[in-house]
Design a protein around this motif. Structure first.
Motif, PDB file in Angstrom:
ATOM      1  N   ARG A  87      45.627  46.986  34.246  1.00 49.63           N
ATOM      2  CA  ARG A  87      46.516  47.657  35.183  1.00 49.63           C
ATOM      3  C   ARG A  87      45.728  48.504  36.179  1.00 49.63           C
ATOM      4  N   ALA A  88      44.667  49.181  35.683  1.00 48.39           N
ATOM      5  CA  ALA A  88      43.864  50.010  36.584  1.00 48.39           C
ATOM      6  C   ALA A  88      43.094  49.179  37.590  1.00 48.39           C
ATOM      7  N   GLN A  89      42.846  47.907  37.272  1.00 46.92           N
ATOM      8  CA  GLN A  89      42.117  47.056  38.194  1.00 46.92           C
ATOM      9  C   GLN A  89      43.030  46.385  39.207  1.00 46.92           C
ATOM     10  N   SER A  90      44.322  46.442  38.997  1.00 47.06           N
ATOM     11  CA  SER A  90      45.265  45.821  39.920  1.00 47.06           C
ATOM     12  C   SER A  90      46.054  46.846  40.708  1.00 47.06           C
ATOM     13  N   THR A  91      45.651  48.121  40.634  1.00 46.60           N
ATOM     14  CA  THR A  91      46.328  49.191  41.358  1.00 46.60           C
ATOM     15  C   THR A  91      45.403  49.715  42.433  1.00 46.60           C
ATOM     16  N   SER A  92      45.906  49.774  43.668  1.00 44.66           N
ATOM     17  CA  SER A  92      45.078  50.220  44.790  1.00 44.66           C
ATOM     18  C   SER A  92      45.088  51.739  44.883  1.00 44.66           C
ATOM     19  N   CYS A  93      43.915  52.309  45.185  1.00 48.51           N
ATOM     20  CA  CYS A  93      43.798  53.765  45.311  1.00 48.51           C
ATOM     21  C   CYS A  93      43.107  54.176  46.601  1.00 48.51           C
ATOM     22  N   VAL A  94      42.788  53.225  47.498  1.00 53.45           N
ATOM     23  CA  VAL A  94      42.076  53.519  48.740  1.00 53.45           C
ATOM     24  C   VAL A  94      42.891  52.970  49.901  1.00 53.45           C
ATOM     25  N   SER A  95      43.000  53.742  50.958  1.00 56.09           N
ATOM     26  CA  SER A  95      43.740  53.311  52.149  1.00 56.09           C
ATOM     27  C   SER A  95      42.978  53.750  53.391  1.00 56.09           C
ATOM     28  N   ALA A  96      43.222  53.034  54.504  1.00 54.49           N
ATOM     29  CA  ALA A  96      42.566  53.320  55.783  1.00 54.49           C
ATOM     30  C   ALA A  96      43.619  53.630  56.829  1.00 54.49           C
TER      31      ALA A  96
END
Length: 638
Positions: free
Chosen positions: A21-30
């Motif tokens: 789950r932690a690998q399929s959740t995005s935490c960075v945005s531009a």
């Protein structure tokens, strides 16, 4: 000029069924030119002062997960190519953790390059390097009017080279493909002007983008790659693809009325695809892969130390030490970081929440690189081999000769006699048609013609002599420059050997200090053991004496006990009542027995003696009691 920084976010993998789950959740945005990191990163998201929460970073360019290859190239790379053809050195570096999309962004993957050669292949996924090559040769080539085949424009020369740094070894990928896996040794040196030179590198002259892409494809196939838990095709080396552009042009100049001066522009373009930083607990690398990962992290650590030294505002100045020599990678990129180049760092990060710590480290790395200041300038070399002083002297001589020729022309025009001693010029005799007609029509002309011919011949001879001297000076200047270059190479080599010798001496001194320290510690230990051995010897001697004494003491006690028994028998006899023994005699007997006790130690002889002495004391005390009672009874009988 500052180092430009671009950040590109790799999108999450489409097949999320194989991810946590932690690998399929995005935490960075531009957003615009800002990058925001959020999520449960723990201490990785702690900002200055311990503040926790989403962190934001600002850069020159920011590309989100949906950014296409064309957007990255047009925004960040295209302006640098324009500066490259103007004569500036340019460097593009791709940095980030493993499996963050560096090779994909640079376009150095062998499979992607091979697809470009197929007819009808699309250009959507084409990386930076192939696009730059296509643009460069579109600018540098021109079509032949008759055959229509493209060829390089006059005065333009393009060469390429391809290197990799694998376990701190420099490998020429171009020479390796052309010599069946065996390449010449490569050395990194510094010339007299402070420029970094790569000696032993094979540079191939190319005339089209297809030739350059073919070298890139063959070198990419020779590059070291391997599979890890995080990347099935991980780059195990740092790759540097270099393009050298040489242009010969004419520059206008108004010095002495000279219309144009030939110049040469020499610029370099480096594409650096760095291997990704790794954490062994995530890659699960063992054996050779583990050693490769350690070497990669060591090189990136050295690069980080260079960036920290150059990017710290408090450490700027000519006396600040920058650790370029900690690794071959940083020494090769010396001109790109703090030197004569325009540099762009592309930081590739992963959007997965499981990689938050690595993402924040990469963004901080890029922020420090943004503080570096380079001194980029046009690399222009004059085609004249003479020194500035020689050029100025020759120009002064030309002006003097032109004045002499003008004076000779005026005198011929006025039909004045000219003496050979007055001729100091060395140029041709430029006479107009009208003036020559008047001179020939003068009555005195026939008599002066031989002297004028002699003067002209002398001037021509002096001109030829000056031309020979000029050529000799040019030849001598070239020889001196060649000798200077050889001297600089020898000096650099001797300096490197001297540094190595100094390091060896320092290592030997450190080893000697360590040996002396070890000897001193061993000497102290020997002294302690000697003292302990002496104390044990004394204890053994005392123990031997204690073992010999208890026998004599026991005999004495038995003898005293027998005497006391005799006294008791005599006391109990009713026929005679002798005098009772004096108690002071028993006390003196006990004192003498105690004085014969051996010295106190931990041996068994002392314990036996104490037991016998205790038994003796008990017997004496009981005897004293019996004697006192017997004395009372004797007194009563009396």
């Amino acid at each position: 000029m500052p180092v430009k920084v671009a950040v590109r976010i790799r999108p999450l993998l489409s097949d999320s069924s194989t991810q946590l789950r932690a690998q399929s959740t995005s935490c960075v945005s531009a957003t615009g030119s800002a990058i925001t990191v959020s999520g449960s990163g723990g201490s990785a998201l702690d900002g200055p002062g311990g503040a926790s929460g989403p962190r934001s970073f600002t850069y020159d360019y920011a590309f989100g997960p949906d950014a296409a290859q064309t957007s990255v190239y047009d925004a960040a790379i295209s302006p640098l190519l324009g500066r490259f053809v103007e004569g500036y050195n340019v460097t593009v570096l791709a940095y980030g953790q493993t499996s963050s999309g560096k090779t994909y962004t640079m376009g150095t993957d062998a499979d992607d390059i091979a697809m470009l050669a197929q007819p009808g292949a699309g250009s959507t996924n084409t990386g930076i390097v192939p696009r730059a090559l296509q643009w460069l040769f579109a600018w540098a080539t021109t079509s032949d009017g008759e055959l229509g085949a493209p060829q390089l424009r006059p005065g333009v020369d393009v060469t390429v080279s391809f290197l990799e740094v694998y376990n701190e070894d420099l490998i020429d990928l171009v020479a390796r493909t052309q010599s069946h896996g065996v390449g010449p040794p490569i050395f990194v040196r510094e010339d007299a002007k402070g420029n970094i030179l790569w000696t032993g590198v094979r540079e191939v002259r190319v005339s089209s983008a297809a030739d350059a892409l073919d070298l890139l494809l063959r070198g990419s196939r020779e590059r070291q790659t391997g599979g890890t838990r995080m990347n099935e095709k991980s780059s195990r080396s740092h790759a540097i693809y270099s393009i050298s552009l040489t242009q010969t042009r004419l520059r206008s100049s108004d010095v002495d009325g000279k219309p144009h001066e030939p110049i040469r522009l020499h610029s370099k373009l480096h594409f650096v695809d760095l291997a990704g930083s790794e954490r062994l607990k995530k890659t699960h690398a063992v054996g050779e892969r583990q050693r490769e990962g350690i070497s990669i992290n060591t090189g990136l650590l050295a690069l980080g130390n260079v960036i920290s030294a150059l990017g710290d505002p408090n450490k700027r100045g000519p006396l600040v030490h920058v650790p370029y020599r900690e690794s071959k990678l940083t020494y090769m990129l010396r001109d790109s970081l703090g030197g004569n180049a325009q540099t762009l760092l592309i930081a590739c990060v992963s959007a997965a929440e499981a990689n938050t710590a690595e993402t924040v480290n990469t963004l901080q790395y890029a922020s420090r690189a943004r503080n570096i200041r380079n001194r980029g300038g046009v690399n222009m070399v004059s085609m004249s081999r003479a020194s500035p002083k020689e050029v100025e002297a020759l120009r002064a001589l030309v002006r003097k000769l032109k004045g002499d020729v003008s004076a000779l022309t005026e005198r011929l025009h006025s039909c004045e006699p000219v003496r050979d001693s007055q001729l100091i010029g060395s140029a041709d005799l430029p006479m107009r048609a009208g003036s020559s007609a008047r001179v020939l029509s003068s009555p005195a002309t026939p008599s002066r013609i031989p002297s004028m011919n002699t003067a002209v011949s002398t001037a021509m001879q002096r001109r030829a002599q000056f031309a020979e001297e000029l050529n000799a000076l040019k030849t001598r200047n070239m020889e001196l420059e060649a000798q200077l270059e050889n001297t600089n190479d020898n000096y650099t080599e001797l300096l490197l050997k001297f540094n190595d010798a100094c390091r060896d001496i320092e290592d030997h001194q450190n080893e000697g200090f360590a040996r002396d320290q070890k000897l001193r510690s061993r000497e102290q230990e020997l002294r302690r053991l000697t003292a302990h051995s002496r104390s044990e010897s004394r204890a053994v001697s005392a123990f031997g004496e204690a073992e010999s004494r208890p026998t004599s003491v026991a005999d004495t006690l038995r003898r005293r006990r027998s005497e006391m028994s005799t006294c008791e028998t005599e006391t109990d006899s009713p026929q005679s009542v002798p005098d009772l023994p004096d108690l002071s005699r028993l006390n003196s007997l006990r004192s003498s027995t105690v004085s014969s006790r051996p010295a106190r130690n931990d041996g068994p002889g002392a314990d036996e003696f104490d037991a016998i002495l205790e038994e003796y004391d008990t017997s004496v005390r009981s005897l004293e009691d019996e004697l006192k009672s017997s004395q009372s009874a004797v007194e009563a009988l009396r």
